[in-house]
Design a protein around this motif. Structure first.
Motif, PDB file in Angstrom:
ATOM      1  N   GLU A 607     -22.951  15.641  88.060  1.00 55.31           N
ATOM      2  CA  GLU A 607     -24.328  15.619  88.561  1.00 55.31           C
ATOM      3  C   GLU A 607     -25.025  14.313  88.178  1.00 55.31           C
ATOM      4  OE1 GLU A 607     -26.423  19.004  87.257  1.00 55.31           O
ATOM      5  OE2 GLU A 607     -25.225  20.461  88.419  1.00 55.31           O
ATOM      6  N   ARG A 608     -24.767  13.853  86.943  1.00 54.48           N
ATOM      7  CA  ARG A 608     -25.375  12.571  86.545  1.00 54.48           C
ATOM      8  C   ARG A 608     -24.869  11.433  87.427  1.00 54.48           C
ATOM      9  NH1 ARG A 608     -24.577  14.818  81.283  1.00 54.48           N
ATOM     10  NH2 ARG A 608     -22.631  13.672  81.038  1.00 54.48           N
ATOM     11  N   LYS A 609     -23.582  11.474  87.778  1.00 50.83           N
ATOM     12  CA  LYS A 609     -23.058  10.431  88.672  1.00 50.83           C
ATOM     13  C   LYS A 609     -23.684  10.553  90.059  1.00 50.83           C
ATOM     14  CE  LYS A 609     -18.676   9.876  86.219  1.00 50.83           C
ATOM     15  NZ  LYS A 609     -17.220   9.964  86.284  1.00 50.83           N
ATOM     16  N   TRP A 610     -23.901  11.775  90.505  1.00 51.00           N
ATOM     17  CA  TRP A 610     -24.592  11.962  91.791  1.00 51.00           C
ATOM     18  C   TRP A 610     -26.016  11.390  91.721  1.00 51.00           C
ATOM     19  CZ3 TRP A 610     -23.746  16.577  95.498  1.00 51.00           C
ATOM     20  CH2 TRP A 610     -22.384  16.804  95.668  1.00 51.00           C
ATOM     21  N   ASP A 611     -26.711  11.669  90.603  1.00 50.25           N
ATOM     22  CA  ASP A 611     -28.082  11.164  90.457  1.00 50.25           C
ATOM     23  C   ASP A 611     -28.098   9.634  90.432  1.00 50.25           C
ATOM     24  OD1 ASP A 611     -28.931  13.749  90.378  1.00 50.25           O
ATOM     25  OD2 ASP A 611     -28.959  13.869  88.183  1.00 50.25           O
ATOM     26  N   ALA A 612     -27.100   9.063  89.711  1.00 47.36           N
ATOM     27  CA  ALA A 612     -27.046   7.601  89.660  1.00 47.36           C
ATOM     28  C   ALA A 612     -26.797   7.022  91.054  1.00 47.36           C
ATOM     29  CB  ALA A 612     -25.944   7.155  88.689  1.00 47.36           C
ATOM     30  N   LEU A 613     -25.874   7.628  91.797  1.00 48.31           N
ATOM     31  CA  LEU A 613     -25.602   7.160  93.156  1.00 48.31           C
ATOM     32  C   LEU A 613     -26.831   7.333  94.047  1.00 48.31           C
ATOM     33  CD1 LEU A 613     -23.590   6.133  95.262  1.00 48.31           C
ATOM     34  CD2 LEU A 613     -22.888   8.510  95.643  1.00 48.31           C
ATOM     35  N   LEU A 614     -27.541   8.455  93.883  1.00 49.91           N
ATOM     36  CA  LEU A 614     -28.742   8.685  94.667  1.00 49.91           C
ATOM     37  C   LEU A 614     -29.815   7.649  94.333  1.00 49.91           C
ATOM     38  CD1 LEU A 614     -30.324  10.441  96.656  1.00 49.91           C
ATOM     39  CD2 LEU A 614     -31.004  11.883  94.736  1.00 49.91           C
ATOM     40  N   GLY A 615     -29.953   7.334  93.018  1.00 49.26           N
ATOM     41  CA  GLY A 615     -30.937   6.308  92.649  1.00 49.26           C
ATOM     42  C   GLY A 615     -30.609   4.952  93.266  1.00 49.26           C
ATOM     43  N   GLY A 616     -29.317   4.587  93.239  1.00 52.14           N
ATOM     44  CA  GLY A 616     -28.941   3.305  93.862  1.00 52.14           C
ATOM     45  C   GLY A 616     -29.213   3.291  95.351  1.00 52.14           C
ATOM     46  N   LEU A 617     -28.878   4.407  96.027  1.00 54.65           N
ATOM     47  CA  LEU A 617     -29.129   4.464  97.468  1.00 54.65           C
ATOM     48  C   LEU A 617     -30.633   4.461  97.776  1.00 54.65           C
ATOM     49  CD1 LEU A 617     -26.440   7.095  98.559  1.00 54.65           C
ATOM     50  CD2 LEU A 617     -26.390   4.623  98.895  1.00 54.65           C
ATOM     51  N   GLN A 618     -31.429   5.099  96.894  1.00 55.01           N
ATOM     52  CA  GLN A 618     -32.879   5.071  97.095  1.00 55.01           C
ATOM     53  C   GLN A 618     -33.432   3.658  96.944  1.00 55.01           C
ATOM     54  OE1 GLN A 618     -34.367   7.948  94.338  1.00 55.01           O
ATOM     55  NE2 GLN A 618     -34.048   9.704  95.727  1.00 55.01           N
ATOM     56  N   LYS A 619     -32.941   2.931  95.935  1.00 51.48           N
ATOM     57  CA  LYS A 619     -33.382   1.537  95.783  1.00 51.48           C
ATOM     58  C   LYS A 619     -32.992   0.714  97.009  1.00 51.48           C
ATOM     59  CE  LYS A 619     -33.167   1.497  90.713  1.00 51.48           C
ATOM     60  NZ  LYS A 619     -32.509   0.890  89.537  1.00 51.48           N
ATOM     61  N   TYR A 620     -31.770   0.928  97.476  1.00 48.74           N
ATOM     62  CA  TYR A 620     -31.333   0.204  98.663  1.00 48.74           C
ATOM     63  C   TYR A 620     -32.202   0.570  99.867  1.00 48.74           C
ATOM     64  CZ  TYR A 620     -28.155  -1.498 102.290  1.00 48.74           C
ATOM     65  OH  TYR A 620     -27.612  -2.134 103.365  1.00 48.74           O
ATOM     66  N   HIS A 621     -32.579   1.850  99.964  1.00 49.80           N
ATOM     67  CA  HIS A 621     -33.438   2.291 101.058  1.00 49.80           C
ATOM     68  C   HIS A 621     -34.827   1.672 100.943  1.00 49.80           C
ATOM     69  CE1 HIS A 621     -36.351   5.150 102.860  1.00 49.80           C
ATOM     70  NE2 HIS A 621     -35.475   5.113 103.857  1.00 49.80           N
ATOM     71  N   SER A 622     -35.368   1.589  99.692  1.00 45.90           N
ATOM     72  CA  SER A 622     -36.696   0.984  99.521  1.00 45.90           C
ATOM     73  C   SER A 622     -36.679  -0.494  99.904  1.00 45.90           C
ATOM     74  CB  SER A 622     -37.159   1.162  98.074  1.00 45.90           C
ATOM     75  OG  SER A 622     -36.260   0.503  97.192  1.00 45.90           O
ATOM     76  N   THR A 623     -35.571  -1.171  99.542  1.00 56.39           N
ATOM     77  CA  THR A 623     -35.455  -2.596  99.928  1.00 56.39           C
ATOM     78  C   THR A 623     -35.446  -2.741 101.446  1.00 56.39           C
ATOM     79  OG1 THR A 623     -34.206  -3.018  97.905  1.00 56.39           O
ATOM     80  CG2 THR A 623     -34.063  -4.668  99.643  1.00 56.39           C
ATOM     81  N   LEU A 624     -34.681  -1.905 102.117  1.00 58.58           N
ATOM     82  CA  LEU A 624     -34.633  -1.975 103.577  1.00 58.58           C
ATOM     83  C   LEU A 624     -35.991  -1.627 104.186  1.00 58.58           C
ATOM     84  CD1 LEU A 624     -31.174  -0.290 104.300  1.00 58.58           C
ATOM     85  CD2 LEU A 624     -31.722  -2.720 104.358  1.00 58.58           C
ATOM     86  N   THR A 625     -36.711  -0.661 103.560  1.00 58.78           N
ATOM     87  CA  THR A 625     -38.044  -0.296 104.072  1.00 58.78           C
ATOM     88  C   THR A 625     -39.018  -1.465 103.946  1.00 58.78           C
ATOM     89  OG1 THR A 625     -37.609   1.981 103.394  1.00 58.78           O
ATOM     90  CG2 THR A 625     -39.880   1.392 103.879  1.00 58.78           C
TER      91      THR A 625
END
Length: 680
Positions: A607-625
């Motif tokens: 779950e922690r690895k999922w959260d870390a991956l989700l955080g990275g994808l969220q940062k990538y999404h914020s950059t694209l936004t």
């Protein structure tokens, strides 16, 4: 037939060896070996025959012991029926005699009424009335005595019925006890006889191994000589294979690059789907907030209604006090209804007993429903858990590039820690962990696609420990044949909706409807269904499997349905239908822990690895936004600049500027005019 052929061939060989004088010694040895082999075979078969006789004797004795209870109960019931018939006959005779006597008395009373008209003296008339009243009272007393006698007999019959029920329950308990004892004896006898048979076969096996070991040593000596020649040929082939291996390495590198590009494209598509799911989540949150406000408003309305009901209760209390005052006046009237209420009480008591029987029946029905709902929810939870593990495997292997192993928490899918249901034995606690038919079909289609489509060579079935498993390519061919010939089991509306889907998805949805219609629920049912679509007969060693003709599909489906569903499903239905009213209530203390373990199938580390991956994808999404917003602002500024240039051009080129003493072009710097001219 094969055994008889072997015996005949053995006898022919013995006769030929006896006729040959030169090989007389070898023929004698062969005869001894054959006779020894016959003795070994006869020994094992003799042991099997003895075991079968003993088991058959135990089974017959146990059956007789169990049926003795039923025979005794039947004899007791026959005696009761004879006594009942005799008592009915006596009762009928008494009633006929009483009716005859009553009619004679009634006629005597009627005749005296006729003679009363001739009497003129009041004293004589009074005496006659007194005599008539005494006769009538005696006749009524006789009727009441007979009624009381019948009531006593009815009460004794009720007591006898209760005793018969208790005796029947005792007989049933005795039958169950004897059946359990017989089952234990049979199990013990089976184990003993099986041990003896294993020992006889083991002794034969040791002798055969010794014989074949000598043959094996001779063959190994021959093989060692051939291996030397094979090594020389292998050295020549190694050089040829090395050149081919280099060519394959170059080809694999090119294929790897193509697969890598495809996977990156898939990652982008999944990110877009993730954004869509987040938007759906936001919409659902707003709907829930709105529903909460509506429920809050309804709660306020309910509070107002409650206060109104309290005032209504106060008014009703006053009415109750008035009714209590009327109750004293009507008490005398209700005393006359006491006898009627006593009869009603008796009827209600009988209804209450009947209600108790219905209550026990409903208790069994509720337990069955609980087991069915438990199994349904458990299958759904296990399916979700398997999906979570598959997603975890995809994230580890594709997103993170790590090696994935089955976590310890997944042992619960194999039935570890599963609480037992009512009436369920411990060995069946993991029956719910069977793979569902829909999941099995999905796996079979995926495996068949990876293996590639072609003919059905090398699709023969392999045998496991206790069931028959077929090749995925063969099963997929059978399922496609089933869909094409049995599509009448699918609704026409569903067929129309499945038209735009791909072939595999359309096949999966059709099979789901067909399986529900013919009762296929597990992976084992699919393999059993496959057996009915294979042409039986011919050479069993053939590597090519032939499917039945399409015209025989309906016949095979009827045969499969008539022979019944899978044993696991039959066992589950039987367990849910058979409910023991005297069974101990099941322990539900471990239910919460079991469902929590199913819900927490994913380990904390994952779950922690999922959260870390989700955080990275969220940062990538914020950059694209942010990038999209900047691009949008740039487009707006360009549009504004274009509009300003058009206004400036209209302002400079206006004819009003020629009438002015100082035109606007004289006040604008020359550099701006030059830039404007260049832009224009």
């Amino acid at each position: 037939k094969r055994r008889e052929d072997r015996i005949v061939a053995r006898r022919d060989r013995i006769v030929k060896r006896n006729k040959n004088a030169k090989n007389e010694g070898s023929s004698a040895n062969q005869v001894k070996d054959d006779s020894a082999e016959d003795k070994k075979t006869a020994k094992s078969r003799k042991q099997i025959s003895i075991s079968n006789q003993r088991i058959e004797k135990l089974r017959d004795d146990g059956c007789e012991l169990v049926t003795n209870v039923g025979v005794t109960a039947k004899a007791r019931e026959d005696g009761r029926k004879i006594d009942e018939e005799k008592s009915n006959k006596d009762r009928r005779e008494k009633l006929e005699a009483e009716v005859k006597a009553s009619m004679e008395r009634f006629e005597e009373i009627t005749k005296r009424w006729d003679s009363a008209h001739a009497l003129k003296v009041p004293q004589e008339l009074d005496d006659m009335m007194t005599n008539q009243r005494e006769l009538i009272d005696s006749m009524i007393a006789e009727k009441e005595r007979i009624i009381q006698t019948f009531q006593l007999e009815l009460k004794s019959k009720d007591d006898q019925y209760v005793k018969d029920l208790k005796k029947q329950a005792e007989d049933i308990d005795l039958i169950i006890e004897r059946m359990n004892a017989q089952i234990k004896n049979l199990q013990k006898a089976y184990r003993e006889e099986l041990t003896k048979i294993d020992q006889s076969f083991e002794s034969e096996r040791i002798e055969l191994l010794e014989k074949h070991r000598n043959d094996w040593e001779n063959l190994m000596n021959q093989r060692s000589g051939k291996e030397v020649d094979f090594l020389k040929e292998a050295e020549d082939r190694v050089e040829d294979f090395s050149s081919q291996l280099q060519h394959l390495r170059v080809q694999d590198a090119e294929e790897y690059n193509m697969v890598k590009i495809k996977l990156e494209t898939d990652v982008q598509v999944l990110e877009q789907q993730l954004q869509a799911m987040r938007a759906t989540y936001q919409l659902n949150s707003e709907k829930l907030d709105y529903n909460f406000q509506v429920l809050k408003r309804r709660d306020e309305e309910n509070t107002i209604t409650k206060s109104q009901q309290k005032r209504k209760i106060t008014r009703l209390q006053d009415t109750l006090n008035n009714l209590k005052s009327k109750f004293g006046k009507q008490e005398a009237t209700f005393r006359e209804e006491n006898q009627q209420l006593a009869d009603v009480y008796k009827r209600i008591t009988d209804q209450f007993k009947e209600l108790q029987k219905k209550s026990k029946h409903f208790q069994a029905t509720d337990t069955k429903k609980f087991i069915d709902v438990w199994i349904m929810n458990e299958e759904e939870a296990v399916e979700y858990a398997e999906k979570v593990l598959n997603e975890d495997k995809i994230i580890f292997s594709q997103q993170l590039g790590l090696n994935w192993a089955v976590p310890e928490t997944a042992k619960i899918l194999d039935g570890e820690g599963r609480p037992l249901l009512a009436g369920e034995p411990a060995k069946q606690a993991s029956s719910s962990s069977l793979k569902s038919a829909k999941t099995a079909v999905d796996d079979i289609i995926r495996a068949a696609s990876e293996a590639g489509s072609g003919n059905l060579e090398h699709s023969r079935s392999t045998f496991g420990a206790d069931k028959q498993v077929y090749n995925p390519v063969l099963i997929k061919s059978v399922l496609e044949l089933l869909c094409s010939e049995a599509d009448f089991l699918v609704e026409k509306k569903l067929i129309h909706l499945l038209a735009p889907l791909e072939h595999d998805e359309r096949l999966l949805m059709k099979l789901d409807s067909i399986f529900k219609a013919i009762g296929v629920e597990t992976e084992e049912d699919i393999h059993r269904l496959t057996e009915y679509f294979i042409v039986k007969g011919g050479d069993d060693t053939s590597e090519i499997t032939t499917l039945i003709h399409p015209n025989q599909v309906l016949k095979s489906i009827r045969l499969f349905v008539s022979e019944g569903a899978s044993p696991n499903k039959t066992l589950t239905v039987k367990q849910s239908a058979e409910f023991d009213e005297t069974a101990v209530e099941r322990d539900s203390g471990n239910d919460d822990m079991y469902w929590q373990r199913l819900a927490q199938i994913l380990p904390k580390q994952h779950e922690r690895k999922w959260d870390a991956l989700l955080g990275g994808l969220q940062k990538y999404h914020s950059t694209l936004t942010q990038r999209a917003k900047l691009i949008e602002e740039t487009d707006k500024l360009q549009n504004q600049n274009s509009e300003l240039r058009m206004l400036l051009q209209q302002y400079i080129g206006s004819r009003v500027n020629q009438d002015l003493q100082i035109p606007p072009t004289h006040t604008i710097p020359s550099e701006m005019l030059r830039d404007y001219a260049i832009d224009s």
